[in-house]
Design a protein around this motif. Sequence first.
Motif, PDB file in Angstrom:
ATOM      1  N   ASN A 220     -11.749  -3.697   1.954  1.00 54.31           N
ATOM      2  CA  ASN A 220     -10.890  -4.010   3.100  1.00 54.31           C
ATOM      3  C   ASN A 220      -9.500  -4.480   2.681  1.00 54.31           C
ATOM      4  OD1 ASN A 220     -12.587  -6.380   2.287  1.00 54.31           O
ATOM      5  ND2 ASN A 220     -11.173  -7.456   3.632  1.00 54.31           N
ATOM      6  N   GLN A 221      -9.396  -5.107   1.508  1.00 52.10           N
ATOM      7  CA  GLN A 221      -8.084  -5.564   1.051  1.00 52.10           C
ATOM      8  C   GLN A 221      -7.175  -4.374   0.757  1.00 52.10           C
ATOM      9  OE1 GLN A 221      -7.363  -8.555   1.511  1.00 52.10           O
ATOM     10  NE2 GLN A 221      -8.407 -10.044   0.228  1.00 52.10           N
ATOM     11  N   SER A 223      -7.529  -1.409   2.246  1.00 55.27           N
ATOM     12  CA  SER A 223      -7.220  -0.822   3.552  1.00 55.27           C
ATOM     13  C   SER A 223      -6.125  -1.598   4.273  1.00 55.27           C
ATOM     14  CB  SER A 223      -8.486  -0.777   4.424  1.00 55.27           C
ATOM     15  OG  SER A 223      -9.403   0.169   3.927  1.00 55.27           O
ATOM     16  N   ASN A 224      -6.154  -2.924   4.127  1.00 51.63           N
ATOM     17  CA  ASN A 224      -5.112  -3.728   4.756  1.00 51.63           C
ATOM     18  C   ASN A 224      -3.726  -3.325   4.254  1.00 51.63           C
ATOM     19  OD1 ASN A 224      -7.085  -5.121   6.112  1.00 51.63           O
ATOM     20  ND2 ASN A 224      -6.969  -6.956   4.838  1.00 51.63           N
ATOM     21  N   TYR A 225      -3.686  -2.884   2.983  1.00 52.55           N
ATOM     22  CA  TYR A 225      -2.405  -2.457   2.433  1.00 52.55           C
ATOM     23  C   TYR A 225      -2.084  -1.000   2.787  1.00 52.55           C
ATOM     24  CZ  TYR A 225       1.119  -0.743  -0.725  1.00 52.55           C
ATOM     25  OH  TYR A 225       2.232  -0.135  -1.223  1.00 52.55           O
ATOM     26  N   GLY A 228      -2.219  -0.880   6.794  1.00 57.27           N
ATOM     27  CA  GLY A 228      -1.440  -1.865   7.533  1.00 57.27           C
ATOM     28  C   GLY A 228      -0.148  -2.275   6.875  1.00 57.27           C
ATOM     29  N   GLN A 230       0.266  -4.377   4.597  1.00 56.70           N
ATOM     30  CA  GLN A 230       0.264  -5.791   4.232  1.00 56.70           C
ATOM     31  C   GLN A 230      -0.219  -5.955   2.790  1.00 56.70           C
ATOM     32  OE1 GLN A 230      -2.256  -7.810   7.022  1.00 56.70           O
ATOM     33  NE2 GLN A 230      -1.020  -7.253   8.803  1.00 56.70           N
ATOM     34  N   PRO A 232      -2.049  -8.157   0.414  1.00 58.52           N
ATOM     35  CA  PRO A 232      -2.916  -9.341   0.499  1.00 58.52           C
ATOM     36  C   PRO A 232      -2.496 -10.409  -0.503  1.00 58.52           C
ATOM     37  CG  PRO A 232      -4.219  -7.332   0.462  1.00 58.52           C
ATOM     38  CD  PRO A 232      -2.820  -6.939   0.119  1.00 58.52           C
ATOM     39  N   HIS A 239     -11.264 -16.066   4.225  1.00 57.99           N
ATOM     40  CA  HIS A 239     -11.244 -14.628   4.460  1.00 57.99           C
ATOM     41  C   HIS A 239      -9.944 -14.253   5.149  1.00 57.99           C
ATOM     42  CE1 HIS A 239     -12.442 -10.640   5.771  1.00 57.99           C
ATOM     43  NE2 HIS A 239     -13.551 -10.748   5.074  1.00 57.99           N
ATOM     44  N   PRO A 240      -9.302 -13.156   4.739  1.00 55.92           N
ATOM     45  CA  PRO A 240      -8.021 -12.812   5.361  1.00 55.92           C
ATOM     46  C   PRO A 240      -8.133 -12.372   6.817  1.00 55.92           C
ATOM     47  CG  PRO A 240      -8.732 -11.052   3.890  1.00 55.92           C
ATOM     48  CD  PRO A 240      -9.662 -12.207   3.663  1.00 55.92           C
ATOM     49  N   SER A 241      -9.317 -11.924   7.232  1.00 55.56           N
ATOM     50  CA  SER A 241      -9.456 -11.331   8.563  1.00 55.56           C
ATOM     51  C   SER A 241     -10.493 -12.004   9.444  1.00 55.56           C
ATOM     52  CB  SER A 241      -9.814  -9.839   8.426  1.00 55.56           C
ATOM     53  OG  SER A 241      -8.889  -9.167   7.609  1.00 55.56           O
ATOM     54  N   GLN A 291      -5.000 -16.088  13.914  1.00 53.36           N
ATOM     55  CA  GLN A 291      -3.614 -16.445  14.214  1.00 53.36           C
ATOM     56  C   GLN A 291      -3.391 -17.954  14.121  1.00 53.36           C
ATOM     57  OE1 GLN A 291      -2.268 -14.886  17.967  1.00 53.36           O
ATOM     58  NE2 GLN A 291      -0.421 -16.153  17.997  1.00 53.36           N
TER      59      GLN A 291
END
Length: 405
Positions: A220-221, A223-225, A228, A230, A232, A239-241, A291
């Motif tokens: 997932n890290q 994929s986040n990049y 998205g 982003q 990480p 956890h980032p999410s 958030q």
Amino acid sequence: MAAALQGVTVLDLSRILAGPWSTQNLADLGADVIKVERPGQGDDTRSWGPPFVQGTDPSTKDAAYFFCCNRGKRSVTLDFTIEQGREVLIELVRKADVLVENYKVGGLKKYGLDYDTLSKINPKLIYCSITGFGQTGPYAARPGYDALVQAMGGLMSITGESDSTPGGGPQKVGVAVVDVLTGLYATSAILAALYHRTQSGQGQYIDIALLDVQVAALANQASNYVLGGQVPQRIGSAHPSIVPYQPFACADGHVMLAIGNDTQFAAFCRAADCEGLAQDERFRNNALRVQHREALVDILHERMGLKTVDQWCQLATDNGFPCGPINTIDRVFADPQVQARELRVSVPSEGYGTVDLVASPMRFSGTPISYDMAPPLLGEHTEAVLAELGLDEKAVANLRSAKAI
């Protein structure tokens, strides 16, 4: 019962962890794994101690490290840099289904032990090469080790506390996780190639690289990049999410609270006597909790410190939210669930007496794993394997005289 891979012969020319982890999996599944080691020295990890395991012969001891990834194998000492030794290895290749090696790129070619050469001798051979960076690319010739690849593959950039926190900075994972994952990917690839061979009759070459595995395992890290945009960052054990998903200090220790959805968060809030948090507009769903992470975590730090580890774990069991103790390794093996799953096994050995090992996590209803062979003494099965090739005592003596075995 017949084992799943009964009748499959594997030549294990690998050392250290990634390759041996894969071949141990194959041995667990019933393959006859012949571990080819250097005479007089063997796998490097035999000396990676303390702690050491003392053999029944007082002059023999091997490091506990070696025992983590070499059960179920037969050890043959063979120097294939000597022509007589190479000839023996060629005969083993003729009868083998799989060969696993982790030499530097091109390291076996000078001995005529590369895939192109051996596939002509045995077209059904599945040949798996494990290297740090793969057979192609600008880094192909470089040596690769787990910690180096954890760094280069991004894992250390997301492991550890943030730079702004005391003690923050990049850290490697506490076990050689890239080697272990590489061994698992290699096992999967070998099994797929064996299945393909049942349909085609042909072997093939498998190129497995630690760096490739590490990048793939960013999950997932990554994929986040790539999706998205982003990059990480390190956020400790959070956890980032997902929030709350991190350790918390209790009255007498620490627990890991791992809330995976809104239902679990509501259950936790009820158990923690803070039901209003689940209705708070800042925290009513996971996206909002991410958030407003800092505000929620500050509240929970104070709340979690009011009860003990055992109290929180019991509340988790009673109310259906994930929470558990942060165990030391001794507590892991004392845990009733670990004991019920029989993850510690005692294996008989002529060379070491009975040794305790960690069981395979694979469980089969029809082809269960048996634990009949402890990791071998160096060269323990050399004469038996040579006899299976048809070599008589004179031929074996000649090999010894030539220092080929």
